[in-house]
Write an enzyme that holds these catalytic residues in place. Structure first.
Site, PDB file in Angstrom:
ATOM      1  CB  SER A 110      -0.901  -0.002   1.239  1.00  0.00           C
ATOM      2  OG  SER A 110      -1.517   1.257   1.426  1.00  0.00           O
ATOM      3  CE1 TYR A 138      -4.194  -2.441   4.753  1.00  0.00           C
ATOM      4  CE2 TYR A 138      -3.557  -0.213   4.111  1.00  0.00           C
ATOM      5  CZ  TYR A 138      -3.906  -1.507   3.765  1.00  0.00           C
ATOM      6  OH  TYR A 138      -3.951  -1.874   2.440  1.00  0.00           O
TER       7      TYR A 138
END
Length: 328
Positions: free
Chosen positions: A131, A156
């Site tokens: 990501s 995350y």
């Protein structure tokens, strides 16, 4: 693509997983998809995506969790996958503030099990989702793959950084070809309901307020899903340079065309023919001010660059949204 074996796609009922599986099926590949169909967002959207994939004769679905190593190993024993596209993860930068344990199970344990199965079954190429959030508060734009990633601002992002380090270690130890993909704000038809585009269109359609954080001044690199799938397909078939000591690579997958949230909202308004009722707030914990991709590495290695305009992409999403909500 030079394989007669099935291709494994994890998180196949998810947004990106669904689209890459559909593309592979359209190319005549056999796809084995696995997903735990959790309720982080409405599972009926996942079921609807699966319904489309199940219309293909060469698609097989397994309802399972990557934390179950025994079942995952059995899947690898049955099919001996040459290619694995690992997209399953607990997503969202703010949700871990409420439920941190779910991220460890899905993003760390699940990744470990995938790596173990790939190395024991001689997988030719593992591609996995990272990501753009790994860049944290880095403010040197555009962000190149060499930019620092040591200060993630969300759990995350921390798990995705951990995934990259784990993958590098396995690649070095076992000469396992692995490609990590740092996605930048992917959007399009069948988008997740917790993503900005879905939330904004839904609010405008219902004549409700649109909440913009950091007063709408954040910049993002919105990247259309079909362009993302083009890049993933290219990365799959273009094997890594075998002369390298470590067959491991990281790629940014972004449009390199940053837009402020205000500009993003403006395109949505023009597409829908409606004005948004804006509700402005300060930046949230876990968010960063700006983020967009340097795609020089993609280009220099002969991979396709995202080309869909924001206007085209949002129009496609709005058309799908009205069709999906009308049929629901």
């Amino acid at each position: 693509m030079n394989t007669k074996k099935p291709i494994l796609v994890t998180g196949v009922a998810g947004f990106i997983g669904f689209h890459i599986a559909k593309r592979l099926l359209e190319m005549g590949m056999t796809v084995i998809g696995i997903d735990n169909l959790n309720d982080y967002y409405d599972p009926m959207l996942k079921v609807a995506r699966l319904g489309i994939l199940q219309d293909y004769e060469t698609f097989r679905f397994t309802h399972g969790d990557l934390a179950d190593l025994v079942s995952l190993e059995q899947l690898f024993y049955e099919h001996e996958f040459d290619y694995v596209v690992h997209l399953a993860a607990q997503v969202g930068v703010r949700y871990p503030i409420e439920a941190p344990v779910s991220y460890s199970k899905s993003n760390l344990v699940g990744m470990t099990h995938i790596l173990e199965c790939c190395r024991h079954h001689n997988t030719k190429h593992l591609l996995f989702a990272s990501s753009s959030s790994v860049y944290g508060t880095s403010n040197t734009m555009p962000l190149a793959e060499t930019a620092p990633t040591d200060e993630p601002v969300s759990l995350y992002a921390a798990t995705k950084k951990a995934n990259e380090v784990m993958a590098y270690s396995y690649s070095k130890l076992y000469q396992l070809p692995i490609t990590g993909m740092r996605f930048f704000t992917v959007y399009g038809p069948w988008n997740r309901p917790d993503m900005a585009l879905f939330k904004f269109v839904e609010a405008i359609d219902a004549e409700q307020e649109v909440t913009l954080y950091n007063y709408g001044k954040m910049m993002r690199d919105f990247t259309y899903i079909d362009d993302v799938v083009d890049v993933i397909s290219s990365l799959m078939v273009n094997r890594l340079n075998t002369d390298k000591v470590v067959p491991f690579e990281l790629y940014n997958i972004g449009s390199n065309n940053p837009q402020t949230l205000f500009d993003f909202i403006s395109v949505i308004e023009n597409t829908m023919g409606e004005k948004a009722k804006l509700n402005l707030h300060p930046i949230q914990a876990g968010d960063v001010q700006d983020r967009w991709a340097d795609v020089t590495k993609l280009k220099s290695n002969g991979h396709p660059l995202p080309k869909t305009s924001l206007q085209e992409g949002i129009q496609s999403f709005v058309d799908w949204y009205h069709s999906y909500t009308h049929d629901a």
